[in-house]
Design a protein around this motif. Structure first.
Motif, mmCIF file in Angstrom:
data_model
loop_
_atom_site.group_PDB
_atom_site.id
_atom_site.type_symbol
_atom_site.label_atom_id
_atom_site.label_comp_id
_atom_site.label_asym_id
_atom_site.label_seq_id
_atom_site.Cartn_x
_atom_site.Cartn_y
_atom_site.Cartn_z
ATOM 1 N N PHE A 262 1.525 -5.421 5.650
ATOM 2 C CA PHE A 262 2.718 -5.278 4.526
ATOM 3 C C PHE A 262 3.327 -3.519 4.859
ATOM 4 O O PHE A 262 3.574 -2.934 5.369
ATOM 5 C CB PHE A 262 3.617 -5.920 3.793
ATOM 6 N N ALA A 263 1.947 -3.151 3.866
ATOM 7 C CA ALA A 263 1.397 -2.019 4.005
ATOM 8 C C ALA A 263 1.579 -1.035 5.343
ATOM 9 O O ALA A 263 1.667 0.321 5.366
ATOM 10 C CB ALA A 263 0.819 -0.919 2.726
ATOM 11 N N VAL A 284 5.310 0.862 -1.655
ATOM 12 C CA VAL A 284 6.616 0.170 -1.355
ATOM 13 C C VAL A 284 5.845 -1.347 -1.261
ATOM 14 O O VAL A 284 6.338 -2.445 -1.486
ATOM 15 C CB VAL A 284 7.247 0.392 -0.181
ATOM 16 N N GLY A 285 5.193 -1.592 -0.555
ATOM 17 C CA GLY A 285 4.491 -2.692 -0.312
ATOM 18 C C GLY A 285 3.685 -2.926 -1.404
ATOM 19 O O GLY A 285 3.612 -3.951 -1.226
ATOM 20 N N THR A 286 2.981 -2.108 -2.173
ATOM 21 C CA THR A 286 2.107 -2.420 -3.263
ATOM 22 C C THR A 286 3.772 -3.069 -4.052
ATOM 23 O O THR A 286 3.321 -4.159 -5.073
ATOM 24 C CB THR A 286 1.947 -0.959 -3.401
ATOM 25 N N LEU A 287 4.881 -2.243 -4.315
ATOM 26 C CA LEU A 287 5.469 -2.649 -5.386
ATOM 27 C C LEU A 287 6.344 -4.306 -5.265
ATOM 28 O O LEU A 287 5.969 -5.600 -5.913
ATOM 29 C CB LEU A 287 6.206 -1.535 -5.927
ATOM 30 N N LEU A 288 5.870 -4.356 -3.914
ATOM 31 C CA LEU A 288 6.673 -5.309 -3.577
ATOM 32 C C LEU A 288 5.993 -6.985 -3.048
ATOM 33 O O LEU A 288 6.100 -7.625 -3.273
ATOM 34 C CB LEU A 288 7.784 -5.698 -1.884
ATOM 35 N N ILE A 289 4.942 -6.354 -2.270
ATOM 36 C CA ILE A 289 3.317 -7.592 -2.467
ATOM 37 C C ILE A 289 3.586 -7.918 -4.017
ATOM 38 O O ILE A 289 2.295 -8.884 -4.375
ATOM 39 C CB ILE A 289 2.639 -7.615 -1.907
#
Length: 830
Positions: A262-263, A284-289
């Motif tokens: 995703f990142a 953003v990918g780190t926060l969501l996943i």
């Protein structure tokens, strides 16, 4: 030296900067040498692969890596083996003995394969599979005493992974050893490289610094690099592959595959924002996943790992990223690298062509006959040879030879030289005083004079042969010179930089698709004013003429000049699309009318004519009149025109072409058969016309009621071997009528003294401007003037210069894009 010392003294900061640059360059060279030449990179990768594990009990990386190094860089095999064992010893899995034994078993099996004569490279995956399988089963048998189904299955899985990794490492290890650093990577090689890098990262499993996992940070850094370089597709692919390998090494890292993929996708989509955009994508990918995978308790650590990866990414030198981008297809750096390669190939090709052009120029100069400079020594040598041949047949057998050539050498030599001159001039000795003196001096005067006359015949034959040889050399020299010029122009065309018109192609594509055309692609080769070249693929229209009636007028409105269909090939592509070529319309067009008749109304005329539109934007009109009448004259004039047409179409300049044709005609036959040539070369872009008249009569230009004469003085073709072509240039205008005729038309009125004024008056009285009607009227009036008699072959060509009016008007587009174009050099100068 003084200037250098002064510079260093007056600007110490600049000098220090230069020193630092030199030290930095030396440091880079030393690091590159240590990594690639001395095997430091191989040792580091081997150390980490020796530590790498899958499912906490399988070590499939060591043997494939060693096998790849053994096949690709055998002298570094020892370094790789030692680093693998060292890495295994430092690991937590306790597989050092297994890796060491596997290395020994692999080397033994490899030696057996080589001795059997099989291809070691093709058998390498099978060799690694066998070495891994044998070593693992032997370890199980020694430690446990028996082999259960589970152990057999795990040994097979490990050997299978080693089999696959061997084929992968064979493609990715050469990149690391420096053998493929100058070539772009294929997509398969990129994936193999990522698998190798991810495998190396598994060797860092267990490395933790203040709750920050090193392999997570390195994996995200890797994704950042490739997302920034290759975009969303490469970034997401790297994320998936890296996450998969890490999840196999540690089940706890399973969610990392989703995070990295995703990142990589977000970072690639935000790459237009440079490094900051790619970093935001990772955050953003780190926060969501991260929230989804481990919950809010561990998101702080995951966020710190991403922040550290972004920090290292920001600190990465731009040169390193550009270096990687050179090998990734689709990147701007890769395109630039390809363009540089193509430019290098182009320059090499142009250089070769220029070398050939210079070679032909040198050959032409070597074949050129030297200028005839009066040389008394050469003349005396010719006279000596001449008289020696005469005396060999006469004086050598005479009993008074000593009296003539020893006692009275000067008188004998001068007398024979005078007789030679007299014989050459009058073909006999008419000077009675000279004859009387010679009879008193020589006891065989008639025999000597006869020998001199006979020698003159051979001398003239030799001179004629020499002239033919010189003319042959001149012909070859002219042809080589013409070829040299053509190849020189071709080299310049090759070196001309082809501009990229991607933006203009997108503009045209959008404009045509907006109005409903199914256009496959558009290729713009040139947008220069007056030299537009566009090709496109478009759906078939069942011969309705949409390209000529609609698309060309739309392109005319877009480019602000008339564009026409140059060539259309229906069903050219497999999907049924047609291939269409568009080009600029010429500024002028030529309409011609011809009227001709043979002598006495016969079937075969000695006059021949031709109208040729050359590919260089020029229109040629030519009339050739063979000497005499009938079939022989027709063949002579027709062959002249055919030869001239072929030479002109090859691209050779007009004057060189005419000289070459003249040389061929003068050497082709010994008969005295000549032909005239009247040639007009009209430039269709500016109507500038060059007249080349070889033994032909004047031409006339009718502009309104005024009639202008165009004439030049040159002998007929084939009469002499060497001549200078007299070129006359005239600027024609729209509406002008060019009248070219053979001597049968111009010389027909026998009762007219001033034929020029008579011809001008007759042309001015003709009211029609249609070329064919005007040619018929001229021929009819000439025949009526002579009361119906045709004493010679008659040919008249009338050409009308007209502005090129397009058949279809330009079609304006709603919100037409503003297409940027460059002017030609001529347009810029004007």
């Amino acid at each position: 030296m003084i200037r250098k010392l002064t510079k260093d003294w007056t600007n110490p900061a600049e000098h220090g900067l230069d020193v630092m640059k030199n030290m930095g360059g030396k440091m880079k060279s030393w690091i590159r040498a240590a990594l690639f030449q001395y095997g430091l990179l191989i040792a580091l990768v081997g150390f980490l692969l020796g530590r790498a594990m899958i499912l906490s009990e399988l070590a499939p990386f060591a043997l494939p890596y060693l096998a790849a190094i053994y096949m690709l860089k055998r002298e570094r095999t020892g370094v790789a083996a030692l680093s693998l064992v060292a890495g295994a010893l430092s690991g937590y899995h306790g597989q050092a003995l297994f890796i060491l034994s596997g290395i020994v078993v692999y080397i033994v099996i490899q030696k057996i394969v080589v001795k059997t004569g099989q291809d070691a490279t093709k058998a390498l995956p099978y060799t690694v599979f066998a070495a891994s399988m044998v070593t693992r089963l032997a370890f199980v048998l020694v430690t446990e005493g028996t082999i259960v189904t589970y152990e057999l299955m795990m040994a097979t899985v490990e050997a299978g992974l080693s089999f696959i990794l061997t084929m992968i490492f064979l493609q990715s290890v050469p990149i690391m050893t420096g053998k493929r650093l100058q070539q772009p990577l294929r997509n398969e090689e990129i994936v193999c490289l990522i698998i190798l890098l991810a495998s190396v990262m598994t060797g860092t499993v267990g490395w933790v610094f203040q709750d920050i996992t090193v392999e997570h940070m390195l994996a995200r850094y890797l994704v950042l690099i490739f997302a920034f370089v290759g975009g969303a597709a490469i970034g997401s692919t790297v994320g998936v592959v890296t996450g998969l390998i890490l999840s196999l090494a540690s089940v706890a890292s399973l969610y990392q595959m989703s995070l990295l993929a995703f990142a990589g996708l977000l970072g690639g989509l935000l790459k237009e924002g440079n490094k900051l955009g790619v970093g935001i994508g990772l955050l953003v990918g780190t926060l969501l996943i991260g929230l989804y995978g481990e919950g809010s308790t561990q998101v702080t650590v995951t966020l710190m790992e991403s922040m550290l990866a972004i920090l290292v990414f920001f600190l990465t030198p731009k040169s390193f990223i550009q270096y990687i981008a050179r090998f990734i297809p689709g990147t701007a750096e890769h395109s630039k690298e390809q363009q540089q390669y193509l430019r290098k190939i182009r320059d090499i090709t142009a250089g070769r062509v220029e070398q050939f052009s210079t070679l032909f120029q040198t050959l032409s100069n070597s074949f050129q006959s030297p200028a005839q400079i009066p040389n008394s020594e050469e003349d005396e040598r010719e006279i000596d040879y001449f008289l020696s041949n005469v005396t060999e047949r006469t004086c050598q057998t005479c009993f008074k030879k000593e009296r003539c050539w020893v006692q009275n050498f000067t008188k004998t030599y001068d007398s024979m030289q005078r007789i030679m001159t007299e014989t050459e001039t009058n073909h006999e000795v008419k000077d009675q005083v000279l004859m009387a003196e010679w009879k008193r001096h020589c006891i065989k005067p008639d025999k000597v004079i006869q020998a001199i006359s006979h020698e003159h015949q051979q001398y003239q034959a030799n001179q004629k042969l020499k002239k033919q040889v010189l003319e042959s050399r001149r012909l070859v020299a002219d042809q080589l010179l013409g070829v040299s010029r053509v190849m020189g122009d071709f080299a310049k065309e090759i070196q001309r930089e082809k501009e990229a018109h991607h933006y203009q192609e997108e503009q045209m594509l959008d404009a045509l698709r907006t109005v409903g055309f199914e256009v496959g692609h558009i290729d713009i080769f040139s947008l220069e004013k007056g030299n537009v070249e566009i090709e496109m693929s478009i759906s078939a229209d069942n011969s309705h003429g949409q390209c000529e009636k609609i698309i060309a007028p739309m392109l005319s409105d877009l480019l602000r000049e008339t564009v026409i269909v140059k060539k259309e090939e229906n069903g050219f592509y497999p999907n049924g699309y047609s291939h269409v070529s568009f080009s600029s319309a010429k500024q002028f067009v030529i309409d011609t009318g011809v009227a001709h008749v043979a002598k006495g109304g016969a079937w075969v005329s000695g006059d021949c004519y031709s109208t040729i539109e050359l590919g260089s934007g020029k229109y040629a009109i030519a009339i050739s009149d063979g000497m005499g009448n009938g079939e022989r004259a027709h063949l002579e004039s027709n062959e002249t025109l055919q030869l001239l047409q072929k030479v002109l179409q090859s691209g050779i300049e007009e004057t060189v072409a005419i000289k070459s044709v003249n040389s061929v005609l003068s050497l082709r036959t010994t008969d005295e058969i000549f032909s005239t040539l009247d040639l007009a070369m009209i430039d269709l872009q500016n109507a500038n016309t060059r007249f080349l008249k070889i033994g032909s009569i004047p031409s006339f230009i009718k502009r309104g009621t005024n009639v202008l004469k165009v004439e030049a003085s040159n002998l007929p073709m084939g009469m002499i071997q060497e001549f200078d072509v007299d070129v006359v240039s005239e600027q024609l205008k729209a509406g002008d009528l060019l009248v070219m005729m053979s001597d049968g038309i111009y010389d027909a009125p026998k009762h007219v003294e001033n034929k020029e004024m008579w011809m001008k008056r007759m042309l001015s009285e003709i009211e029609t401007e249609d070329p064919q009607e005007m040619a018929d009227i001229i021929l009819e009036r000439i025949i009526r003037t002579e009361h119906g008699t045709i004493d010679d072959d008659m040919t008249v060509i009338v050409a009308k210069v007209k502005r090129n009016t397009p058949k279809w008007s330009a079609i304006p587009l709603y919100k037409a894009p503003n297409i940027m174009r460059k002017k030609t050099q001529k347009a810029a100068l004007s």
